[in-house]
Design a protein around this motif. Structure first.
Motif, PDB file in Angstrom:
ATOM      1  N   ALA A 180      10.465   3.236   9.707  1.00 27.84           N
ATOM      2  CA  ALA A 180       9.600   3.222  10.828  1.00 27.84           C
ATOM      3  C   ALA A 180       9.670   1.708  11.492  1.00 27.84           C
ATOM      4  CB  ALA A 180       8.251   3.657  10.875  1.00 27.84           C
ATOM      5  N   ALA A 181       9.989   0.812  10.527  1.00 27.31           N
ATOM      6  CA  ALA A 181       9.498  -0.645  11.073  1.00 27.31           C
ATOM      7  C   ALA A 181       9.950  -1.472   9.538  1.00 27.31           C
ATOM      8  CB  ALA A 181       8.179  -0.970  11.359  1.00 27.31           C
ATOM      9  N   PRO A 182      10.166  -2.665   9.845  1.00 28.63           N
ATOM     10  CA  PRO A 182      10.383  -3.316   8.344  1.00 28.63           C
ATOM     11  C   PRO A 182       9.371  -3.480   7.496  1.00 28.63           C
ATOM     12  CG  PRO A 182      10.928  -4.786  10.451  1.00 28.63           C
ATOM     13  CD  PRO A 182      10.234  -3.595  10.622  1.00 28.63           C
ATOM     14  N   ASN A 183       9.552  -2.680   6.256  1.00 24.30           N
ATOM     15  CA  ASN A 183       8.823  -2.549   5.312  1.00 24.30           C
ATOM     16  C   ASN A 183       7.710  -1.513   5.630  1.00 24.30           C
ATOM     17  OD1 ASN A 183       9.857  -4.804   3.837  1.00 24.30           O
ATOM     18  ND2 ASN A 183       8.713  -5.994   5.211  1.00 24.30           N
ATOM     19  N   VAL A 184       7.884  -0.709   6.483  1.00 20.57           N
ATOM     20  CA  VAL A 184       7.055   0.649   6.767  1.00 20.57           C
ATOM     21  C   VAL A 184       8.074   1.855   6.505  1.00 20.57           C
ATOM     22  CG1 VAL A 184       5.581   1.786   8.326  1.00 20.57           C
ATOM     23  CG2 VAL A 184       5.538  -0.648   8.180  1.00 20.57           C
ATOM     24  N   LEU A 240      -2.584   1.194   7.289  1.00 19.53           N
ATOM     25  CA  LEU A 240      -1.679   1.038   8.124  1.00 19.53           C
ATOM     26  C   LEU A 240      -1.867   1.198   9.670  1.00 19.53           C
ATOM     27  CD1 LEU A 240       1.566   0.051   8.381  1.00 19.53           C
ATOM     28  CD2 LEU A 240       2.021   2.449   7.891  1.00 19.53           C
ATOM     29  N   ILE A 292       3.415  -6.310  11.211  1.00 14.98           N
ATOM     30  CA  ILE A 292       4.618  -6.109  10.760  1.00 14.98           C
ATOM     31  C   ILE A 292       5.624  -6.649  11.846  1.00 14.98           C
ATOM     32  CG2 ILE A 292       6.356  -4.522  10.248  1.00 14.98           C
ATOM     33  CD1 ILE A 292       4.711  -4.919   7.767  1.00 14.98           C
ATOM     34  N   ASP A 293       5.156  -6.117  13.140  1.00 19.67           N
ATOM     35  CA  ASP A 293       5.891  -6.469  14.373  1.00 19.67           C
ATOM     36  C   ASP A 293       4.633  -6.162  15.454  1.00 19.67           C
ATOM     37  OD1 ASP A 293       5.658  -3.576  14.713  1.00 19.67           O
ATOM     38  OD2 ASP A 293       7.862  -3.471  14.077  1.00 19.67           O
ATOM     39  N   TRP A 345       3.170  -2.426  14.486  1.00 15.56           N
ATOM     40  CA  TRP A 345       2.596  -2.140  13.269  1.00 15.56           C
ATOM     41  C   TRP A 345       1.724  -3.248  12.799  1.00 15.56           C
ATOM     42  CZ3 TRP A 345       3.328   2.794  11.562  1.00 15.56           C
ATOM     43  CH2 TRP A 345       4.145   3.721  11.996  1.00 15.56           C
ATOM     44  N   ILE A 347      -3.809   4.877   9.223  1.00 15.15           N
ATOM     45  CA  ILE A 347      -3.706   5.735   8.233  1.00 15.15           C
ATOM     46  C   ILE A 347      -4.223   4.943   7.043  1.00 15.15           C
ATOM     47  CG2 ILE A 347      -2.128   7.126   6.788  1.00 15.15           C
ATOM     48  CD1 ILE A 347      -0.347   7.322   8.884  1.00 15.15           C
ATOM     49  N   THR A 351       2.981   7.370   2.691  1.00 10.32           N
ATOM     50  CA  THR A 351       2.651   6.470   3.666  1.00 10.32           C
ATOM     51  C   THR A 351       2.759   5.099   3.074  1.00 10.32           C
ATOM     52  OG1 THR A 351       1.527   7.754   5.157  1.00 10.32           O
ATOM     53  CG2 THR A 351       1.492   5.222   5.551  1.00 10.32           C
ATOM     54  N   GLN A 352       3.791   4.165   3.382  1.00 11.95           N
ATOM     55  CA  GLN A 352       4.226   3.022   2.685  1.00 11.95           C
ATOM     56  C   GLN A 352       4.330   1.647   3.530  1.00 11.95           C
ATOM     57  OE1 GLN A 352       7.645   3.340  -0.081  1.00 11.95           O
ATOM     58  NE2 GLN A 352       8.254   1.209   0.813  1.00 11.95           N
ATOM     59  N   VAL A 353       3.401   0.694   3.120  1.00 11.17           N
ATOM     60  CA  VAL A 353       4.004  -0.506   3.725  1.00 11.17           C
ATOM     61  C   VAL A 353       3.833  -1.617   2.582  1.00 11.17           C
ATOM     62  CG1 VAL A 353       1.399  -0.961   4.239  1.00 11.17           C
ATOM     63  CG2 VAL A 353       2.912  -2.093   5.505  1.00 11.17           C
ATOM     64  N   LEU A 363       0.215   5.290  -0.034  1.00 15.77           N
ATOM     65  CA  LEU A 363      -0.864   6.192  -0.117  1.00 15.77           C
ATOM     66  C   LEU A 363      -0.194   7.801   0.115  1.00 15.77           C
ATOM     67  CD1 LEU A 363      -3.666   7.126   0.311  1.00 15.77           C
ATOM     68  CD2 LEU A 363      -3.340   6.927   2.809  1.00 15.77           C
ATOM     69  N   ILE A 403       0.811  -1.210  -0.161  1.00 16.23           N
ATOM     70  CA  ILE A 403       0.053   0.024  -0.005  1.00 16.23           C
ATOM     71  C   ILE A 403       0.991   1.310   0.089  1.00 16.23           C
ATOM     72  CG2 ILE A 403      -1.766   1.150   1.252  1.00 16.23           C
ATOM     73  CD1 ILE A 403      -2.578  -1.336   2.718  1.00 16.23           C
ATOM     74  N   PHE A 414       7.709   6.240   5.867  1.00 19.41           N
ATOM     75  CA  PHE A 414       7.194   7.657   5.631  1.00 19.41           C
ATOM     76  C   PHE A 414       7.932   8.528   4.766  1.00 19.41           C
ATOM     77  CE2 PHE A 414       5.292   5.736   9.468  1.00 19.41           C
ATOM     78  CZ  PHE A 414       3.944   5.811   9.076  1.00 19.41           C
ATOM     79  N   TYR A 462      -0.203  12.006  -0.328  1.00 23.83           N
ATOM     80  CA  TYR A 462      -0.930  13.132  -0.365  1.00 23.83           C
ATOM     81  C   TYR A 462      -0.160  14.283  -0.941  1.00 23.83           C
ATOM     82  CZ  TYR A 462      -4.877  11.941   2.785  1.00 23.83           C
ATOM     83  OH  TYR A 462      -5.892  11.224   3.341  1.00 23.83           O
TER      84      TYR A 462
END
Lengths: 344, 344, 344
Positions: free
Chosen positions: A309-313, B63, B39-40, B43, B75, A340-342, A10, A8, A315, A12
């Motif tokens: 922010a985290a694995p595969n997350v 997410l 994720i963890d 998340w 989000i 925002t990416q995951v 997203l 995902i 901003f 803006y």
């Protein structure tokens, strides 16, 4: 066993407009769902679709044979080996969108490819036609599919500890679809997809027999610092009696990671570790003017900030300063872009 | 690891028509496929699409950050916190379709939300824009996205053993999209989606600056008996020089479960145990008449019977007696609705 | 737990054209993603969508009850029990496309079915309406859904070791949708889907009250040799005052497997073991001429070669010699078809 996968992204965007009105707001830029898996040691597959903004667009959909002594054969819809920026997964780009000249790349096509590589080089080649989703159009026009061929080679003359020097080149040549009106069109969005507006656009070029692309790429990493640049050009070779057109562009970018560093793998730089921050700067340029084609010129400067922010997350924030001119009319908006990416 | 998820809701409707012709037959009401995963510890994500009747419509795509001491941040595309009926999963509703006034709810929008709660209360708030799939339209119109804000609070003054008293309130306010023709429209289907016909409909209201919604909700459970009701209102605040419009509605419903009971969780009542039967009765009312807007009034009485055949498998029968009047014309069909439901 | 599933069938066709222009090239013929799973010992489900060429089309989407002493009940979208070729999974067909007369089959419809079977017989019956995706059209026309009924029985008088004799029959009868213009149409592609062209086509037949179908099927296996044939007919029973139409067709095919053999199961022949090669020959014929309907006649001869590279991976080559005549105009192209197939 097939494993689910997807992403995902997203976005803006808010625009400091010049003359052209650009719609502020969100865009679900990527929303992919799919599966990948292995049949046995030799055969694997992937099938992934992007449903962003409620559309349907196939991404990777292939069957792969890994049973060769040296290299792999892939059949299906996947990326033509052209362009380092293009071939970097959208999950791992240092900027929210790819550079202006990467719009020359074909991205995914249906075909068959062979790829091989070693510690210090990689080579991919592909025989390709059009992409998934073009069959109905071609059939309606009674047009045979145009085929093409591409190859990319890269090497890493330096690869010691945290230092990598990557140098590569790629070229592709393709027939346009064999319909009566063989056409080509090149255009680019301002490194933001929220507005959908393209400030540079050749329009439809008629009587195009063959499209040739050529690219040079270079990358250098020294620990937290990564540099990358490409020169990309495209040639629309027209039918006899019509003069051909050439367009080109380039970009140069630098990123610095606080806390860890990018990882070089498979001919591209990948994201740093979770917890890191990354600053990035890019200058990109595209020229779609040639002879009587007034597609315009655009130079963008992008300043980026990424938080992993985290694995595969992650901003991402991008500030894009656009400087474009088309047929004597200048259009210079500024774009504030947030992602925002995951991925999973 | 992403886990697949989805649901199939298949409806059949037969109509005792009044004047308007209503097509008998099936509708694949919901056919969702998606994934959710973590994720963890902090998340998690979900991405689910509804392909009912071969369309593509994003449902939850978000997410979520659960790492706060108190509450979670989300989000993406998810439900604006407005309306107890709306916020009850379609897998857990006591009736086949939500009540008439629940058509005032925004359902899912793209934005960012914060939610928290404890044993005896829940609070959710969201800053939202439009939904997924609106980007292309907005861009075509050159319209900036309209943003809004909503919040819902509920408490359970009684929650002892099998007895629950739930009281809640919610409000939202939103800008219409900043295009030149800012519009609003409110309408409702007759608590059946097979025909697609709407007997009450304000039509497009022009010059709407802002839409405000307000809702009150109450629920009470005494073991197998569950009562639930809401009052929902919407205000179309128009540009200066134009008078505003107000519309509202309410519903009250009761259900009785033979064999087990509904379960109260997260501010909504959920399905009873497999093997149970449930009888349900609902009265719902909506009024879309105000000043020169003759959207109509509709009162429905629904009698329902549900059989919970297995975990996540149920069969539902609804008899809906419709009493509507719009611009002086009365339309009073009866609808026999049947649903087969499985979720996974 | 829902398990992901799907398939990729990618076709290339090259045409030795007669008069009609046929577009050479690829077609992503099937690209399915879905899930299947079990709720408990009694209940199971499947939901699978075909996104080929970026479309959305539901395939199997059902809830099944296996808890009867004898047989299973299925509710949802699934295949009407008509036609051995039709009821063989596309993953297991001996040829790239089904035979010409199999175009008479309804394929999947929404309804409820019962199926049972033993060592030497199988019986399936279904009460069905239209397929998924027809609701919106029917509603727009205000048309009630037309319902139908079908049943298939087969037995295996011989089933000893490597020898199987399969004999079966099926019939279905259905109301056309109860709109004012009740229609039927029968047509067939030339056993290739890449061009999309249909050389035989009745066009829309008006005033059709009821459509009846009848089929006879036979199969025989002697180890590596498999024979299969069907006779299929359709009757368009028209409203009083209009004469009815009858169309029919048949096919006969043989396949020989080098290295292993096909497997008979559930009333159909399934693929041989990985590592095998298969040669296949088919003659198929359809006649869409009756009275004033000049739909045409087509006879195809297909020569096939299949390589089973790995479990669920195969490559197929078909040479199709088409001999068609419609309204006195002959059209006899040859088609070279190639498929890459993976299922998971």
């Amino acid at each position: 066993k097939p494993e689910p996968r997807g992403r995902i992204h997203l976005d803006y965007a808010f625009h400091d407009e010049d003359n052209v009105e650009m719609a502020d707001g969100h865009r679900l830029r990527r929303a992919r769902l799919g599966v990948s898996g292995s049949i046995d040691d030799d055969w694997s597959y992937q099938s992934e679709i992007d449903f962003a903004e409620n559309g349907v667009g196939f991404r990777d959909a292939y069957l792969r044979y890994n049973g060769l002594d040296n290299g792999a054969i892939t059949i299906g819809n996947f990326k033509v080996p052209f362009g380092m920026d293009e071939l970097t997964s959208s999950n791992h780009l240092a900027f929210i969108e790819r550079s202006l000249p990467t719009s020359f790349a074909q991205s995914r096509r249906v075909g068959v490819g062979y790829s091989t590589g070693g510690d210090n080089f990689g080579f991919s080649t592909m025989l390709f036609g059009q992409g998934v989703g073009t069959n109905n159009d071609r059939v309606a026009e009674g047009a045979d599919e145009g085929f093409g061929f591409g190859a990319r080679f890269y090497g890493t003359p330096i690869r010691t500890g945290d230092n990598v020097l990557h140098l590569g080149a790629a070229l592709t040549t393709e027939d346009t679809a064999s319909s009566e009106d063989e056409t080509a069109r090149f255009r680019a969005r301002p490194e933001s997809r929220v507005t959908g507006i393209r400030l540079v656009d050749t329009g439809t070029i008629e009587n195009v027999d063959r499209i040739n692309r050529f690219g040079l790429e270079a990358g250098y990493q020294a620990g937290p610092l990564t540099l990358q640049g490409e020169y990309l050009s495209v040639n629309a070779d027209r039918q006899s009696g019509f003069s051909s057109y050439d367009f080109d562009g380039y970009y140069a970018q630098a990123s610095y990671v606080f806390g860890s560093q990018r990882n070089y793998r498979g001919g591209a730089f990948r994201n740093p570790e979770p917890g890191s921050w990354e600053m990035a700067l890019r200058f990109s340029s595209i020229n779609l003017d040639d002879a009587d084609i007034l597609g315009g010129e655009e130079d963008n400067v992008t300043l980026g900030l990424n938080y992993y922010a985290a694995p595969n997350v992650r901003f991402m924030w991008n500030y894009i300063s656009v400087d474009s001119e088309r047929a004597g009319v200048s259009e210079d908006p500024n774009i504030f872009l947030f992602r925002t990416q995951v991925s999973f």
